[in-house]
Design an enzyme around this catalytic site. Structure first.
Site, mmCIF file in Angstrom:
data_model
loop_
_atom_site.group_PDB
_atom_site.id
_atom_site.type_symbol
_atom_site.label_atom_id
_atom_site.label_comp_id
_atom_site.label_asym_id
_atom_site.label_seq_id
_atom_site.Cartn_x
_atom_site.Cartn_y
_atom_site.Cartn_z
ATOM 1 N N HIS A 55 -8.351 2.080 2.795
ATOM 2 C CA HIS A 55 -9.025 1.007 2.589
ATOM 3 C C HIS A 55 -9.345 -0.039 3.583
ATOM 4 C CE1 HIS A 55 -5.260 -0.624 1.123
ATOM 5 N NE2 HIS A 55 -5.620 -1.710 1.905
HETATM 6 C C1 T46 Z 1 -2.909 -3.396 2.775
HETATM 7 C C2 T46 Z 1 -1.830 -2.296 2.964
HETATM 8 C C3 T46 Z 1 -1.084 -2.489 4.140
HETATM 9 C C4 T46 Z 1 -1.416 -6.582 -6.128
HETATM 10 O O1 T46 Z 1 -1.751 -6.953 -7.536
HETATM 11 N N1 T46 Z 1 -0.961 -7.791 -5.299
HETATM 12 C C5 T46 Z 1 -1.096 -7.336 -4.086
HETATM 13 O O2 T46 Z 1 -0.746 -8.393 -3.464
HETATM 14 C C6 T46 Z 1 -1.193 -6.119 -3.586
HETATM 15 C C7 T46 Z 1 -0.994 -5.965 -1.964
HETATM 16 C C8 T46 Z 1 -1.444 -5.342 -4.428
HETATM 17 N N2 T46 Z 1 -1.595 -5.205 -5.631
HETATM 18 C C9 T46 Z 1 -1.683 -4.154 -6.465
HETATM 19 C C10 T46 Z 1 -3.139 -3.828 -6.442
HETATM 20 C C11 T46 Z 1 -2.725 -2.099 -6.736
HETATM 21 O O3 T46 Z 1 -2.970 -2.141 -8.231
HETATM 22 O O4 T46 Z 1 -0.866 -3.382 -6.443
HETATM 23 C C12 T46 Z 1 -1.339 -1.753 -6.349
HETATM 24 C C13 T46 Z 1 -0.897 -1.074 -5.270
HETATM 25 O O5 T46 Z 1 -1.880 -1.660 -4.151
HETATM 26 P P1 T46 Z 1 -2.534 -0.633 -2.925
HETATM 27 O O6 T46 Z 1 -2.910 0.539 -3.884
HETATM 28 O O7 T46 Z 1 -3.498 -1.564 -2.469
HETATM 29 O O8 T46 Z 1 -1.529 -0.534 -2.007
HETATM 30 P P2 T46 Z 1 -1.503 -0.051 -0.586
HETATM 31 O O9 T46 Z 1 -0.286 0.533 -0.093
HETATM 32 O O10 T46 Z 1 -2.505 1.251 -0.752
HETATM 33 O O11 T46 Z 1 -2.120 -1.068 0.405
HETATM 34 C C14 T46 Z 1 -1.480 -2.232 0.535
HETATM 35 C C15 T46 Z 1 -2.440 -3.800 0.502
HETATM 36 O O12 T46 Z 1 -3.093 -3.607 -0.810
HETATM 37 C C16 T46 Z 1 -3.354 -3.527 1.364
HETATM 38 O O13 T46 Z 1 -4.004 -4.970 1.483
HETATM 39 O O14 T46 Z 1 -3.635 -3.588 4.012
HETATM 40 O O15 T46 Z 1 -0.970 -2.314 1.900
#
Ligand code: T46
Length: 140
Positions: A55
């Site tokens: 993303h």
């Molecule tokens: C990024 C990379 C480096 C939350 O509720 N609060 C938060 O602060 C974050 C970061 C995530 N979430 C929730 C959203 C999803 O349901 O946690 C779940 C996993 O998040 P995501 O799939 O977006 O995780 P990554 O590892 O793909 O991405 C993360 C960050 O979301 C993103 O901002 O830059 O790490």
């Protein structure tokens, strides 16, 4: 703030404050991080072989620090791509807005600490690569 720039890959270096007792790093928003820190999260216990990210953020600014182990971060601004290896608690990768990111090759002991300048906001995410390119091309 010490920083290094290699194309898309921009590092923020942290001073080691350790002594004979062990290591210590201090992180202060607006001082050795180039923005006020509003949110901290960490990624750990990643299953072997998984990749994350895929993303971009419209505006969010972040610094990612591998405080244990290692992982790779692919950055893509819609025109060029670069890959960074995060493997030191003494430096963080600065990730500005409108940068597609993918995280790969998490080591079993990887703890990726991320400092962000905004609270969590799903509307800031662009989770489709085609959608990301459309925004990049519209901004040209
Ligand atoms: C990024 C990379 C480096 C939350 O509720 N609060 C938060 O602060 C974050 C970061 C995530 N979430 C929730 C959203 C999803 O349901 O946690 C779940 C996993 O998040 P995501 O799939 O977006 O995780 P990554 O590892 O793909 O991405 C993360 C960050 O979301 C993103 O901002 O830059 O790490």
């Amino acid at each position: 703030m010490n920083s290094g720039i290699d194309g898309l890959v921009r590092w923020v270096d942290f001073a080691p404050l350790g002594d004979e007792r062990g290591e210590l790093v201090s992180i202060e928003g607006g001082r050795n991080i180039p923005f006020p820190v509003r949110r901290v999260y960490y990624i750990y216990s990643c299953r072997q072989g998984v990749s994350r990210g895929f993303h971009a953020h419209r505006a969010l600014r972040q610094v990612a620090i591998c405080i244990s182990g290692s992982c790779k971060m692919l950055l893509d601004n819609g025109r060029e791509r670069a890959e960074a290896t995060l493997d030191s608690p003494l430096r963080g990768l600065l990730i500005e807005g409108m940068m597609w990111r993918e995280m790969h090759e998490f080591s079993p002991n990887c703890v990726l600490l991320v400092l962000a300048d905004q609270h969590y906001d799903e509307s800031d995410y662009i989770r489709s690569y085609e959608g990301f390119l459309e925004v990049v091309n519209a901004e040209k």
